[in-house]
Structure formats: structure tokens, C-alpha cells
Write an enzyme that holds these catalytic residues in place. Structure first.
Site, mmCIF file in Angstrom:
data_model
loop_
_atom_site.group_PDB
_atom_site.id
_atom_site.type_symbol
_atom_site.label_atom_id
_atom_site.label_comp_id
_atom_site.label_asym_id
_atom_site.label_seq_id
_atom_site.Cartn_x
_atom_site.Cartn_y
_atom_site.Cartn_z
ATOM 1 N N ARG A 1 0.816 -1.216 0.000
ATOM 2 C CA ARG A 1 0.000 0.000 0.000
ATOM 3 C C ARG A 1 0.847 1.262 0.000
ATOM 4 N NH1 ARG A 1 -0.924 4.820 2.651
ATOM 5 N NH2 ARG A 1 -0.509 3.779 4.636
ATOM 6 N N ASP A 2 1.540 1.511 1.092
ATOM 7 C CA ASP A 2 2.310 2.742 1.222
ATOM 8 C C ASP A 2 3.482 2.774 0.247
ATOM 9 O OD1 ASP A 2 2.961 5.205 2.265
ATOM 10 O OD2 ASP A 2 4.127 4.385 3.914
ATOM 11 N N HIS B 1 6.585 4.506 12.494
ATOM 12 C CA HIS B 1 6.655 4.485 11.028
ATOM 13 C C HIS B 1 7.641 5.576 10.600
ATOM 14 C CE1 HIS B 1 4.441 3.947 7.028
ATOM 15 N NE2 HIS B 1 5.267 4.964 6.806
ATOM 16 N N HIS C 1 10.501 7.347 8.031
ATOM 17 C CA HIS C 1 11.057 7.527 6.698
ATOM 18 C C HIS C 1 12.540 7.861 6.851
ATOM 19 C CE1 HIS C 1 7.274 7.926 4.083
ATOM 20 N NE2 HIS C 1 6.894 7.456 5.266
ATOM 21 N N CYS D 1 5.118 9.735 0.223
ATOM 22 C CA CYS D 1 3.748 10.202 0.403
ATOM 23 C C CYS D 1 3.413 11.134 -0.752
ATOM 24 C CB CYS D 1 3.594 10.945 1.734
ATOM 25 S SG CYS D 1 1.915 11.581 1.967
ATOM 26 N N ASN E 1 10.291 4.814 2.660
ATOM 27 C CA ASN E 1 10.135 4.225 3.975
ATOM 28 C C ASN E 1 11.413 3.502 4.391
ATOM 29 O OD1 ASN E 1 7.183 4.532 4.698
ATOM 30 N ND2 ASN E 1 6.960 3.566 2.706
#
Length: 309
Positions: free
Chosen positions: A25-26, A218, A220, A251, A260
């Protein structure tokens, strides 16, 4: 020369860490072109085969906002869930939840923001309006027996508003959890966090009454701090860390957000520390090489590069 005192010295690490794999997803939502649904399905299967117990699968948002995930329903209909594996799906609103329930989804996520600027850019709402939108979604999901992960973006800094005051983070995080979320993932959306800031944020959340067992992180890797920040969070008791196969992601609504934390880089660190994950590093490297071939560029993961160079 005085080097000061390490505030983390001697603090224990969790014996096991759950990696929330966010690549499908991300990771893929930020690609310039859509990845075929068959490739996404195989990616998910490969991640589960590698040992992941949590694989964030897709997002049920309008294709206008994230066209790369327009095939979400087709992907979910063809998914063959493995026993004991969670497949969270991001839902933006009550309509998204309705679709998720119809598709048999068992875990959802909602995505909020600590800062007003990003809330407007990402959700076209204020922070308060976003929480009001999430409230019935979370309540209905919990009534249906679903797990609900709450994402909070811009927890450490915002490219438009600068450093995020901890009281502001505490306010939004507390309100998000009061909605009924079962887990809260703290997002360093543009990668500006440092270990000291991670300590301050986690200590403040715990002091406010939030259980460390409900907190995930989470990170980055914009400034190369993601691994250091992850280790710091673990030494504060965090045992769920988000990562993305091959370091994919970013993003689409925050231009300064780079990739990420790479799952392979995190695995190298965790396994070197003797922390169990249940995930096979060799299979992850193979998967990231395979995925890089489909994307037409090499994986940014340092571990993937080192083990295959």
C-alpha cells in the site's frame, strides 16, 4: 573530551518485533505508474511466504486521489488469506468501510494528521473534521469485530509548519485512540525525527496514560535516521515497526517525503541484535529484487544492494 551520557544505555530490547509490512500500500501508492494487479497479488503472497504476519494490502480511497490503488477491490477479491496473517486495508471514510466490509476485510486503518496543513492537503479537512469523520468509521468497525489501526502523520515535523509541539501531538493522539483504535502508528512522514525526539515523544505519550503496547512507529529515511530511530523506539518498549519491502514509498501529498525504512535493513539490524521477527531475510531480498525488476529500477535498500552487489 566529554561525550555526555547515553540516555538509552542499558535499556532492554523486546525479544520479538512485529514488522508491519507496508510495501503493497504505502510503498506502491507513490509510484509514477500503476503496478499490475497480478504483480501486487504476487508481492503479497511473497511477503507472507517470507514470514510476515501483518501485510498492509491496499487502500479503498477514490481513484482520483490515489490512482495507483484503483484496483483495490479486484486485488482483495482475489486475495487468498493465509491463516494467522492480518491484511489491513486503509479506508478514508464510512463509504470505504462499507466496501471493506462487503469484501470481507478483517482489519482496517484510518489515516489522520497532527498538523492542520497536512490534514487539509491529504484529507481536505481540518484535524477536528478528520477526527469527526473517523469516529463513526472506527465505531462501526469495532462493532463488527475488526481491528483498527490509526495512523498519525507529521508526528515529528511538518514541511509547512516546522517542528510539531509535543502537546499538540498528545492532544491528537489521545483523541485518535479514544475513538477506539486498537493501535496507533506514529508517522515521521518527512523523515525529520532523531533519537532524542523519539524518546521525548514516546515518554510523553506513556506519561499521558497511553500503553506502549498500543504504539507502533513508522519512520522515513530522508536524513538516514530511520534505523537509529527504530532502535531508540524499541529501547523504549515499542515492538511494532512499519517497514516497506526494498524501501519503497513516500507520500504523494508531501513532496519532501522519501522512502520508507527498508524491511531488509530493519531485518539486518534486528537479527543482529538477536530480536526475533519470524521473517526470512533471504526471501525478502529475493522479493525486493523481483519487485525492482517490475519497477525498472534497483532497490534503494542498502542491505539488498550489499547482498546482491
Amino acid at each position: 573530551m566529554d561525550f555526555g551520557v547515553d540516555p538509552l544505555d542499558g535499556l532492554p530490547l523486546p525479544s520479538r518485533v512485529t514488522i508491519c509490512e507496508v510495501g503493497p500500500r504505502d510503498g506502491l501508492q507513490n509510484e509514477a505508474t500503476a503496478v499490475p494487479v497480478a504483480v501486487k497479488a504476487e508481492l503479497i503472497e511473497r511477503l507472507v511466504d517470507a514470514g510476515h504476519a501483518v501485510v498492509e494490502t491496499t487502500s479503498l480511497v477514490h481513484p482520483k486521489w490515489v490512482p495507483q490503488l484503483a484496483d483495490a477491490e479486484e486485488l482483495l477479491r482475489g486475495l487468498r488469506p493465509a491463516p494467522g496473517v492480518r491484511y489491513p486495508v486503509l479506508v478514508p471514510n464510512d463509504r470505504g468501510l462499507e466496501r471493506a466490509l462487503d469484501l470481507g476485510v478483517q482489519d482496517i486503518a484510518v489515516f489522520g494528521s497532527v498538523t492542520e496543513t497536512f490534514a487539509r492537503r491529504n484529507l481536505n479537512r481540518t484535524v477536528d473534521e478528520s477526527l469527526e469523520m473517523f469516529a463513526p468509521v472506527v465505531a462501526r468497525a469495532r462493532e463488527a469485530g475488526l481491528g483498527v489501526r490509526g495512523y498519525l502523520s507529521m508526528c515529528f515535523g511538518d514541511p509547512w509548519e516546522g517542528a510539531v509541539p509535543i502537546p499538540r501531538l498528545l492532544d491528537v493522539a489521545t483523541r485518535m485512540m479514544r475513538l477506539g483504535c486498537t493501535e496507533l502508528s506514529l508517522g515521521d512522514t518527512v523523515g525529520v525525527a532523531t533519537p532524542g525526539r523519539v524518546v521525548a515523544v514516546l515518554d510523553a505519550l506513556v506519561a499521558s496514560g497511553m500503553s506502549i503496547d498500543t504504539i507502533a512507529v513508522h519512520f522515513h529515511d530522508t536524513y538516514g535516521q530511520a534505523l537509529a530511530n527504530s532502535l531508540t523506539a524499541m529501547r523504549r518498549g515499542v515492538s511494532t515497526i512499519d517497514a516497506s519491502a526494498g524501501g519503497l514509498g513516500g507520500c504523494p501529498f508531501a513532496g519532501s517525503a522519501t522512502g520508507n525504512l527498508a524491511t531488509e535493513d530493519l531485518l539486518w539490524q534486528l537479527h543482529g541484535l538477536g530480536v526475533e521477527t519470524g521473517v526470512d531475510l533471504s526471501k525478502m531480498v529475493e522479493t525486493s529484487i523481483w519487485l525492482a525488476g517490475h519497477l525498472g529500477r534497483p532497490s534503494p535498500s542498502r542491505v539488498v544492494t550489499a547482498l546482491t552487489g
